[in-house]
Design an enzyme around this catalytic site. Structure first.
Site, PDB file in Angstrom:
ATOM      1  NE  ARG A 233       4.609   0.685  -4.778  1.00  0.00           N
ATOM      2  CZ  ARG A 233       3.514   0.475  -4.092  1.00  0.00           C
ATOM      3  NH1 ARG A 233       2.368   1.053  -4.485  1.00  0.00           N
ATOM      4  NH2 ARG A 233       3.503  -0.304  -3.025  1.00  0.00           N
ATOM      5  CG  ASP A 257      -3.763   7.131  -5.608  1.00  0.00           C
ATOM      6  OD1 ASP A 257      -4.110   8.191  -5.055  1.00  0.00           O
ATOM      7  OD2 ASP A 257      -3.503   6.090  -4.980  1.00  0.00           O
ATOM      8  CD  GLU A 262       4.164   8.116  -4.369  1.00  0.00           C
ATOM      9  OE1 GLU A 262       3.825   7.519  -3.338  1.00  0.00           O
ATOM     10  OE2 GLU A 262       3.537   8.025  -5.439  1.00  0.00           O
TER      11      GLU A 262
END
Length: 337
Positions: A233, A257, A262
């Protein structure tokens, strides 16, 4: 049960339609659930959402007003859902509590290897028929130290791969995993892990206690040539502090990632729009940083497991059953079954 699924990726859609066939009627949308798109859900008793859906109080109230009674989230994480409001509204909420740990663990190592061996830079060069090796020097991982924050199913899978490389293992978690200890993992304080590890990978959930677990102090404690990987996260890392350390020329590589801001960016095409997130734009300028769009889970194996569990969650709701996936049970339901 009529189900409306938001945020369905093109690759995911045929898998969902096949899994739901014969069980529940399904309508798939590629748009994400937000305050702007929530009116589409009117009349659907069950709504399925992705981790980037916005399920705050306003959205939940709009869902409830439109007749929705069950939310089936297609992810393990649920920090995007206001569970208190859901409970007050009598909404049942379920998630996917577990799926293939190998998808995320293998991708975390993909990021680690990509930044260690400068794969992105090398691929860009060779496309231009530039075959020099300058700036592509990596290092062996054998004999070096992997630090794993969070040693559950995914952290254990990551540790097994590290063990295969012949790495020393350090772990940090509230509960020790005997399987990791059998691999030779030594559990230490996180401060010691940050200072000693050559590769650090994050596999803890995002909770108030873990938000910015990699803060300015942790980043300063890390080795100058460390590799930092986050496939869990985005909020686990203080991104502003990370940018500051990268500007100082630190770290061999950073593979992300996930990103703490986001939502509203990842899973969308923003290529023709002006960049408004200065922090993310700055991250992209560092040659040792690789950012991907929350795809670690995205294998056919994991996605099929996620969809199958989502179907079961909706079926259980219809049948009045409760499983370990239920975050908010139906009103008056006091018995787990």
């Amino acid at each position: 049960m009529d189900t409306l699924a938001f945020g369905v990726q093109a690759d995911e859609r045929p898998l969902m339609e096949a899994a739901f066939a014969g069980h529940h009627d399904l309508r798939c949308l590629d748009v994400f659930l937000t305050e702007d798109t929530v009116p589409i859900a009117a009349g659907y008793e069950a709504v399925s959402t992705s981790v980037n859906a916005d399920l705050d109080g306003r959205v939940l109230r709009a869902l409830a007003a439109g007749g929705t009674r069950m939310i089936a989230q297609r992810s393990t994480g649920f920090n995007n859902i206001d569970l208190t409001t859901a409970r007050q509204l009598g909404l049942t909420v379920a998630r996917v509590s577990a799926y293939s740990p190998y998808s995320v663990a293998e991708f975390a190592w993909t990021l680690a290897m990509a930044v260690n061996r400068r794969i992105v830079r090398a691929a860009r060069r060779t496309r231009d028929f530039d075959f020099r090796l300058d700036g592509l020097l990596g290092r062996d991982l054998h004999g070096r130290t992997a630090g794993v924050l969070g040693t559950g199913r995914i952290g254990e899978a990551f540790a097994r791969i590290a063990h295969g490389f012949g790495m020393r293992l350090l772990g940090w978690d509230a509960v020790r995993n005997p399987a990791c200890e059998e691999l030779g993992m030594v559990y230490v304080d996180k401060e010691e892990l940050f200072a000693a590890a050559d590769v650090i990978s994050l596999h803890v959930p995002l909770l108030p206690a873990t938000r910015h677990v990699v803060d300015a102090a942790a980043l300063k404690a890390m080795k100058d040539d460390a590799i930092l990987i986050n496939s869990s996260r985005g909020g686990l890392i203080d991104t502003e502090a990370l940018v500051g350390e990268l500007r100082a020329g630190r770290f061999t590589g950073v593979g992300l990632d996930v990103y703490e801001a986001e939502a509203g960016l990842f899973y969308m095409d923003k290529s023709l729009e002006p960049v408004t997130d200065d922090t993310l734009a700055r991250l992209m300028t560092f040659p040792q940083v690789v950012v991907t769009s929350h795809q670690a889970y995205y294998t056919v194996d994991a996605v099929n497991e996620i969809i199958a569990t989502t179907v079961r969650n909706i079926t259980d709701y219809v049948a009045g059953r409760r499983s370990e996936n239920v975050l908010v049970p139906p009103p008056g339901d006091l018995i787990a079954g």
